[in-house]
Every structure is written in C-alpha cells, then in structure tokens.
Design an enzyme around this catalytic site. Structure first.
Site, PDB file in Angstrom:
ATOM      1  N   THR A  30     -20.384  -6.123 -16.032  1.00 54.53           N
ATOM      2  CA  THR A  30     -19.139  -5.354 -15.886  1.00 54.53           C
ATOM      3  C   THR A  30     -18.103  -6.168 -15.109  1.00 54.53           C
ATOM      4  O   THR A  30     -16.913  -6.154 -15.430  1.00 54.53           O
ATOM      5  CB  THR A  30     -19.433  -4.016 -15.164  1.00 54.53           C
ATOM      6  OG1 THR A  30     -20.478  -3.366 -15.868  1.00 54.53           O
ATOM      7  CG2 THR A  30     -18.214  -3.117 -15.135  1.00 54.53           C
ATOM      8  N   GLY A  69       0.214  -5.332   6.291  1.00 51.04           N
ATOM      9  CA  GLY A  69       0.740  -4.155   5.605  1.00 51.04           C
ATOM     10  C   GLY A  69       1.557  -3.308   6.546  1.00 51.04           C
ATOM     11  O   GLY A  69       2.755  -3.532   6.764  1.00 51.04           O
ATOM     12  N   ASP A 126       0.841  -1.202   0.000  1.00 50.79           N
ATOM     13  CA  ASP A 126       0.000   0.000   0.000  1.00 50.79           C
ATOM     14  C   ASP A 126       0.875   1.250   0.000  1.00 50.79           C
ATOM     15  O   ASP A 126       1.028   1.932   1.014  1.00 50.79           O
ATOM     16  CB  ASP A 126      -0.927  -0.014   1.228  1.00 50.79           C
ATOM     17  CG  ASP A 126      -1.974  -1.102   1.118  1.00 50.79           C
ATOM     18  OD1 ASP A 126      -2.393  -1.426  -0.014  1.00 50.79           O
ATOM     19  OD2 ASP A 126      -2.382  -1.644   2.157  1.00 50.79           O
ATOM     20  N   LYS A 129       0.614  -8.078  -2.307  1.00 51.97           N
ATOM     21  CA  LYS A 129      -0.764  -7.675  -2.606  1.00 51.97           C
ATOM     22  C   LYS A 129      -0.778  -6.256  -3.183  1.00 51.97           C
ATOM     23  O   LYS A 129      -0.251  -5.327  -2.588  1.00 51.97           O
ATOM     24  CB  LYS A 129      -1.609  -7.720  -1.331  1.00 51.97           C
ATOM     25  CG  LYS A 129      -3.082  -7.439  -1.595  1.00 51.97           C
ATOM     26  CD  LYS A 129      -3.890  -7.621  -0.337  1.00 51.97           C
ATOM     27  CE  LYS A 129      -3.933  -6.390   0.526  1.00 51.97           C
ATOM     28  NZ  LYS A 129      -4.647  -5.252  -0.049  1.00 51.97           N
ATOM     29  N   ASP A 131     -19.587  -4.703  -8.989  1.00 50.49           N
ATOM     30  CA  ASP A 131     -20.309  -4.001 -10.043  1.00 50.49           C
ATOM     31  C   ASP A 131     -21.419  -4.918 -10.560  1.00 50.49           C
ATOM     32  O   ASP A 131     -21.555  -6.051 -10.074  1.00 50.49           O
ATOM     33  CB  ASP A 131     -19.338  -3.631 -11.188  1.00 50.49           C
ATOM     34  CG  ASP A 131     -19.739  -2.313 -11.842  1.00 50.49           C
ATOM     35  OD1 ASP A 131     -20.941  -2.165 -12.174  1.00 50.49           O
ATOM     36  OD2 ASP A 131     -18.874  -1.443 -12.002  1.00 50.49           O
ATOM     37  N   LYS A 151     -11.188  -5.793  -4.960  1.00 53.56           N
ATOM     38  CA  LYS A 151     -12.526  -6.009  -4.382  1.00 53.56           C
ATOM     39  C   LYS A 151     -13.597  -5.589  -5.383  1.00 53.56           C
ATOM     40  O   LYS A 151     -14.438  -4.730  -5.092  1.00 53.56           O
ATOM     41  CB  LYS A 151     -12.686  -5.214  -3.082  1.00 53.56           C
ATOM     42  CG  LYS A 151     -11.591  -5.469  -2.062  1.00 53.56           C
ATOM     43  CD  LYS A 151     -11.766  -4.598  -0.842  1.00 53.56           C
ATOM     44  CE  LYS A 151     -10.686  -4.809   0.195  1.00 53.56           C
ATOM     45  NZ  LYS A 151      -9.331  -4.401  -0.214  1.00 53.56           N
TER      46      LYS A 151
HETATM   47  O1  C5P Z   1      -1.837  -2.033   6.793  1.00 56.32           O
HETATM   48  P1  C5P Z   1      -2.771  -3.160   7.092  1.00 56.32           P
HETATM   49  O2  C5P Z   1      -2.081  -4.359   7.713  1.00 56.32           O
HETATM   50  O3  C5P Z   1      -4.017  -2.740   7.827  1.00 56.32           O
HETATM   51  O4  C5P Z   1      -3.226  -3.646   5.627  1.00 56.32           O
HETATM   52  C1  C5P Z   1      -4.309  -4.501   5.426  1.00 56.32           C
HETATM   53  C2  C5P Z   1      -4.522  -4.684   3.947  1.00 56.32           C
HETATM   54  O5  C5P Z   1      -5.564  -5.619   3.736  1.00 56.32           O
HETATM   55  C3  C5P Z   1      -4.929  -3.413   3.215  1.00 56.32           C
HETATM   56  O6  C5P Z   1      -4.255  -3.440   1.969  1.00 56.32           O
HETATM   57  C4  C5P Z   1      -6.419  -3.535   3.007  1.00 56.32           C
HETATM   58  O7  C5P Z   1      -6.834  -2.939   1.800  1.00 56.32           O
HETATM   59  C5  C5P Z   1      -6.601  -5.056   2.933  1.00 56.32           C
HETATM   60  N1  C5P Z   1      -7.896  -5.562   3.330  1.00 56.32           N
HETATM   61  C6  C5P Z   1      -8.439  -5.359   4.591  1.00 56.32           C
HETATM   62  N2  C5P Z   1      -9.677  -5.873   4.905  1.00 56.32           N
HETATM   63  C7  C5P Z   1     -10.344  -6.604   4.025  1.00 56.32           C
HETATM   64  C8  C5P Z   1      -9.809  -6.841   2.779  1.00 56.32           C
HETATM   65  C9  C5P Z   1      -8.562  -6.321   2.458  1.00 56.32           C
HETATM   66  O8  C5P Z   1      -7.800  -4.702   5.424  1.00 56.32           O
HETATM   67  N3  C5P Z   1     -11.485  -7.161   4.375  1.00 56.32           N
END
Ligand code: C5P
Length: 243
Positions: A72, A214, A12, A34, A68, A65
């Site tokens: 689409t 992340g 991210d 990711k 739509d 995610k």
């Molecule tokens: O930084 P952090 O550990 O919170 O990152 C979590 C990642 O997982 C982010 O990229 C977020 O978009 C993704 N994510 C989430 N919850 C979900 C699906 C994906 O936090 N249900």
C-alpha cells in the site's frame, strides 16, 4: 541557499482559501510550504496541483507520514502529485522491503522518514510500551530509526532539534535533517502539544538542514515579521554551528 530558504511553514489550516492567503502572505519569507493532514483532508490533492502550478516545485512538502503495509505504501508513493519536493513516511517499516520500493519509485521527490513525533516525550514512550532505554533517552530511538531509514535509502529524517547533531554525526552531512517542534522564546502557542522543542537558533546550531514552524508564525500578530524574526535567529544559529 539563504537561511529563510531553510524555513518550512506548516500550512495547518482547514480550508483552501485560508491556506492560499498564507501562501500569498509568506511566499517571500519562507522556503517551503508543508501540507499536512488537516489541509490535505480539507483541500485534497487538487490543492497540491494548484500549488505546484503556481509556485516553484521545490517548495512543497507533503507531510502525510505514510504508514502502511509495503504494498500500500508503494501504491501511495506512486500516486503522489508530481512536482512535490519532500514526502514523509513512517520510520517503523522493515528496511529491506522499503529499499526495494524506494529504488522503484522515482517521483522526483525526496523521502524523509519521521523518526519520532516531536510531540512525544520519554514518559509517553514508557506508557506506549517502548523499552526502558528509549523511554529514558528518546534520542536513542531516533538514532536507531535514522540509521535504519538511511540503510533503506531514505534521503533524510524528521526529528527534533535536540537530536539533529547526533543524527548528522551518525548518518553524515548529506543525510537531510528536518526539525519541527520549533519554539522561539517569544512563541505565543498556548496549551502546546509539542514536547521535544528547541528554538530556531538551537536547531540550526545543532545541524538541522530545515526547520518546520507552524503556530509560532501563524498565530503571531504579524506573521511576516514573525517569519523574518525566525530567519534571523536561524542565521545566528548557522553562524554559531561548530563553534
Ligand atoms: O504548529 P507547530 O509549529 O507545532 O507545527 C509543527 C508541524 O510539524 C505540524 O504540522 C506537525 O504535523 C509537524 N510535525 C511535527 N513532528 C513531527 C513531524 C511533523 O510536529 N515529528
């Protein structure tokens, strides 16, 4: 598979350069990378093509995610860069129509349905108009959506580690469970937006196949050491599974 292969690192960041530096730094210590909206907006499908070209195909997770109308959605899935391993769609889609699409698409990737963002709590659900039974216990909604996603032909779901065990129990061991919202006890994330959080140990103990981490790794003083620490905790969680 080693525990570290079950660790998905969320790229991210807002530039291709930053993302490539992180891939270079962490590629021996995490399993998958990711790509979510922030990086996809900044670096686009070309970044995915470069990653696919330079690293093992099984290591890229495209987390847009997709949500739509079915036509689409089908178009989007058909155009995903070839070589991506995992793709997310929303779970709030009609199972019947989705089944037909998933049968038709063979992009070589696995499709995961996002059940309920880990940043949502029961309190949030109440405010958003969900029925009281789901606001009181969000895991009920996660289970409902996991079963629907499985019936539609999805390969697995994204849910919090709090629900991983229940999803495995309801959908079986082969149905993939991927858990973000991971917060090790030492995590230094401030002003956190995540709500349904668990540690790496708990997520693996509860039955997660993969965890997504992340910020706890990215903002650590030493991201490689942080990733290794997460993998160690995952190892302990796997050993404690079923005990
Ligand atoms: O930084 P952090 O550990 O919170 O990152 C979590 C990642 O997982 C982010 O990229 C977020 O978009 C993704 N994510 C989430 N919850 C979900 C699906 C994906 O936090 N249900």
């Amino acid at each position: 598979m080693e525990p570290k292969d079950r660790l998905i690192f969320a790229l991210d960041v807002a530039s291709r350069e930053e993302a490539l530096n992180l891939v270079e730094l962490l590629h021996n210590d995490v399993g998958l990378f990711k790509v979510g909206w922030e990086l996809f907006m900044a670096a686009g499908p070309q970044f995915l093509l470069d990653l696919v070209g330079n690293y093992d195909h099984s290591r890229i997770f495209l987390d847009l995610k997709i949500y739509d109308i079915l036509n689409t959605l089908k178009g989007a899935l058909k155009n995903i860069v070839s070589g991506v391993a995992l793709v997310t769609i929303h779970s709030d889609l009609p199972a019947g129509g989705l089944t037909a699409i998933l049968k038709e698409i063979d992009g070589g990737f696995k499709v995961l349905a996002v059940t309920l963002l880990t940043s949502l709590s029961g309190k949030n659900l109440r405010g958003l108009g969900y029925a009281a039974e789901y606001a009181e216990d969000p895991s009920r909604l996660v289970l409902l959506r996991a079963k629907s996603a499985q019936a539609a032909g999805c390969h697995g779901v994204v849910c919090s580690g709090q629900e991983a065990g229940k999803v495995k129990e309801a959908c079986g061991q082969d149905f993939l469970v991927v858990c973000p919202g991971i917060r090790p006890s030492w995590s230094a994330v401030r002003g956190d937006d995540q709500e349904r959080v668990v540690t790496p140990f708990e997520a693996m103990k509860n039955g997660a196949d993969f965890i997504v981490v992340g910020r706890p790794i990215r903002i650590a003083i030493d991201p490689v050491a942080a990733a290794r620490q997460v993998a160690e905790e995952m190892t302990a969680g796997l050993a404690a599974r079923g005990k």
